[in-house]
Each structure stands twice: as structure tokens, then as C-alpha cells.
Design a protein around this motif. Structure first.
Motif, PDB file in Angstrom:
ATOM      1  N   UNK A 279       0.856  -1.191   0.000  1.00 43.73           N
ATOM      2  CA  UNK A 279       0.000   0.000   0.000  1.00 43.73           C
ATOM      3  C   UNK A 279       0.888   1.236   0.000  1.00 43.73           C
ATOM      4  N   UNK A 280       0.683   2.101  -0.987  1.00 43.18           N
ATOM      5  CA  UNK A 280       1.516   3.294  -1.130  1.00 43.18           C
ATOM      6  C   UNK A 280       0.642   4.546  -1.203  1.00 43.18           C
TER       7      UNK A 280
ATOM      8  N   UNK B 199      -8.698  11.340  -5.144  1.00 41.71           N
ATOM      9  CA  UNK B 199      -9.682  10.464  -5.774  1.00 41.71           C
ATOM     10  C   UNK B 199      -9.120   9.204  -6.377  1.00 41.71           C
ATOM     11  N   UNK B 200      -7.895   8.823  -6.026  1.00 39.76           N
ATOM     12  CA  UNK B 200      -7.308   7.629  -6.625  1.00 39.76           C
ATOM     13  C   UNK B 200      -7.179   6.509  -5.597  1.00 39.76           C
ATOM     14  N   UNK B 201      -7.629   5.330  -5.974  1.00 41.54           N
ATOM     15  CA  UNK B 201      -7.430   4.113  -5.182  1.00 41.54           C
ATOM     16  C   UNK B 201      -7.607   2.947  -6.134  1.00 41.54           C
ATOM     17  N   UNK B 202      -6.549   2.176  -6.319  1.00 43.05           N
ATOM     18  CA  UNK B 202      -6.626   1.124  -7.327  1.00 43.05           C
ATOM     19  C   UNK B 202      -5.600   0.042  -7.037  1.00 43.05           C
ATOM     20  N   UNK B 203      -6.054  -1.205  -6.958  1.00 44.67           N
ATOM     21  CA  UNK B 203      -5.127  -2.326  -6.813  1.00 44.67           C
ATOM     22  C   UNK B 203      -4.562  -2.663  -8.187  1.00 44.67           C
TER      23      UNK B 203
ATOM     24  N   UNK C  95      -1.981   1.900  -4.634  1.00 47.79           N
ATOM     25  CA  UNK C  95      -1.802   3.329  -4.362  1.00 47.79           C
ATOM     26  C   UNK C  95      -3.134   3.942  -3.939  1.00 47.79           C
ATOM     27  N   UNK C  96      -3.136   4.656  -2.825  1.00 47.26           N
ATOM     28  CA  UNK C  96      -4.371   5.241  -2.294  1.00 47.26           C
ATOM     29  C   UNK C  96      -4.147   6.721  -2.007  1.00 47.26           C
TER      30      UNK C  96
ATOM     31  N   UNK D 202     -10.017  -2.411  -1.870  1.00 45.74           N
ATOM     32  CA  UNK D 202      -8.827  -2.685  -2.680  1.00 45.74           C
ATOM     33  C   UNK D 202      -8.122  -3.968  -2.241  1.00 45.74           C
ATOM     34  N   UNK D 203      -8.166  -4.288  -0.956  1.00 49.64           N
ATOM     35  CA  UNK D 203      -7.593  -5.559  -0.493  1.00 49.64           C
ATOM     36  C   UNK D 203      -8.352  -6.747  -1.084  1.00 49.64           C
TER      37      UNK D 203
END
Length: 287
Positions: free
Chosen positions: A70-71, A77-81, A96-97, A121-122
């Protein structure tokens, strides 16, 4: 994105799942230490007082050779695995979150509380590591926009988690809408259907039911050992499994106007499902 081992110098592993790592990444943020402390605290909270979050983190932790990193992302507005298979730091999924999401200053829509975003995301990371099919296109009539099966799974499981935490406002789909009406209840969510004449193309009569069946096939250990035990108000997975023998019996009954003579086969099939449900309830799912 992480580039090499030097980016991991300030990383910290989560104590209950050491392969979940909070690391700086390559995008500069003002206070990484604050981000790191918040994420570690949120991970601990995700495991508390619910089965779903506990299950996701436990099962990720059991695949110790597969990292989830997790970075921080300075972009709002960004969160993506994302699958980052870099030989310099191994087989890993990077998440990245946005810092604003972790601080709770971002969107206030259902499903966007800090712990909910991280869990969402997990769940993607868990499915990626297990090779589950997440990317198949998906639209559930009449107006549920999940976009992919992976988003359906992440949204549904996060909603079940939210309900277990006592939160009444749930997320509808991959938009920012709220789940309302009959679909905010287990049975209503499960039996959602649409008029085929309205859309003019083939579709599943009970699409949510079919998708939950698919979910049990793709992630049986998560579903049977954890999610089905969740006692929140909203848990269509639990409802589906608890009513499976009855639903299977209904499917085997003859349609209107038909005659069904194989009573022994009908009862035998129903009893087989009943025994299996009772076994899973008692022993849990085993490979």
C-alpha cells in the motif's frame, strides 16, 4: 509504482499479515509517516468485530510469498489495486491510495470511508493473487452498474463488512449511489430480476443470485469460513447459503403444466444439498 528495493527502506509490515506492507512508493507526499500510521491503524480496525475483513487479511497473510504493498498517492480520488510483477521486489500487488482517502477528507459517498476503501482494494488484491476472473464485463438489469465481476465482489463484500460494523448506508454499485429499497435487504437483493422484453438480450433471471454462486465458486475458503458467519443486517451471501437446499428444491420442481414423476430423485437431490450445507456449517469449508 514501486521501482526497486530502495523504495522499501521506510516500509512497515502489518503485524497480523507481514506480506501486507505500507511503503513510500515513488510519488512524494508531505507526511508519509502520518499516512503509514493511519493505514496500519485502519488495517487493524478492518479486522475487528467482523468476519469479512478478518478473513480477507488472514487469507492474504497466508500467501506469504505474495506481497500487497500500500503506497500513498498525492492525486485526489485515486485508489486502485494494480498488479506489479517486478523481479526486484517479487510478486506483489500495489495499492496506491489517495492521502485524502486515508485521512477521511475525500468523498463522503457510501463505501468511501477510509477503512472501506482499503478493504475494497484488499479484496481486489486477494482475487488477483488467487487468479480469479475479475475483468469480465458486467451489467445487472435494470440499473446496477458494476462494470466487472471484480467490482461486484468488492462492493458486495465491503457492504457486508459495513453492515457488520453497524453502518446502515450501503453502496449500490460502482457508481457513488446508495443501495435502497428492496435491494437493501437480503432476499430483495438476491431475487432482483428484470423483464427480458425491456432489454432485448439474454440475461440471467436472477443475476445477483448467479453472481453470488460464482463468488462461492471462486473464493470458497473466504465465503464458507468467514463471510457466511457475518451477522450484520445485510448479508445476501449468508441468506443464499442458508436457503440453498430450499432454493435448489424449488429449481428442481416441474414448471407449471408439467408433470414430475421422479419424486425419489427430487428428494434425493434436495437432501444432498441439505447435508452439504449442514456439513459446511459444522466443519467449515475445506479444500
Amino acid at each position: 509504482m514501486l521501482e526497486n528495493n530502495t523504495t522499501m527502506s521506510n516500509s512497515v509490515s502489518f503485524i497480523y499479515a507481514p506480506n501486507i506492507i505500507v511503503a513510500p512508493g515513488t510519488k512524494y507526499v508531505d507526511d508519509f509517516e502520518d499516512f503509514q500510521k493511519r493505514v496500519l491503524s485502519l488495517l487493524a480496525d478492518i479486522m475487528k468485530a467482523n468476519w469479512t475483513g478478518l478473513g480477507i487479511i488472514n487469507l492474504i497473510g497466508q500467501t506469504s510469498n505474495k506481497k500487497v504493498i500500500i503506497t500513498p498517492d498525492p492525486i485526489n480520488g485515486n485508489a486502485c489495486a494494480e498488479d506489479r510483477r517486478n523481479p526486484s521486489w517479487g510478486n506483489a500487488i500495489e495499492i496506491p491510495i489517495s492521502v485524502e482517502y486515508v485521512k477521511g477528507t475525500g468523498k463522503k459517498s457510501p463505501g468511501f470511508m477510509p477503512d472501506e476503501i482499503i478493504l475494497h482494494e484488499l479484496i481486489h488484491a486477494y482475487f488477483m493473487h488467487h487468479g480469479a476472473k475479475q475483468d469480465m464485463a458486467l451489467f445487472v438489469p435494470p440499473n446496477f452498474y458494476y462494470h466487472t465481476f471484480g467490482e461486484f465482489a468488492a462492493i458486495l463484500l465491503t457492504n457486508i463488512y459495513m453492515s457488520a460494523k453497524g453502518r446502515q448506508v450501503l453502496r449500490r454499485d460502482h457508481t457513488e449511489g446508495q443501495l435502497t429499497g428492496m435491494c437493501s435487504h437480503d432476499e430483495g437483493f438476491l431475487i432482483l430480476h428484470a423483464d427480458p422484453n425491456q432489454f432485448g438480450y439474454p440475461y440471467s433471471q436472477f443475476p445477483h443470485e448467479k453472481l453470488i454462486w460464482n463468488l462461492t465458486e471462486q473464493a470458497p475458503e473466504l465465503i464458507f469460513n468467514y463471510v457466511r458467519h457475518e451477522n450484520g443486517v445485510f448479508n445476501p451471501v449468508r441468506y443464499y447459503l442458508n436457503t440453498l437446499p430450499e432454493r435448489r428444491l424449488r429449481e428442481l420442481r416441474p414448471r407449471s403444466g408439467e408433470v414430475f414423476h421422479r419424486t425419489d430423485e427430487l428428494e434425493g437431490e434436495a437432501m444432498k444439498f441439505l447435508r452439504e450445507a449442514e456439513r459446511v456449517e459444522k466443519e467449515g469449508w475445506t479444500k
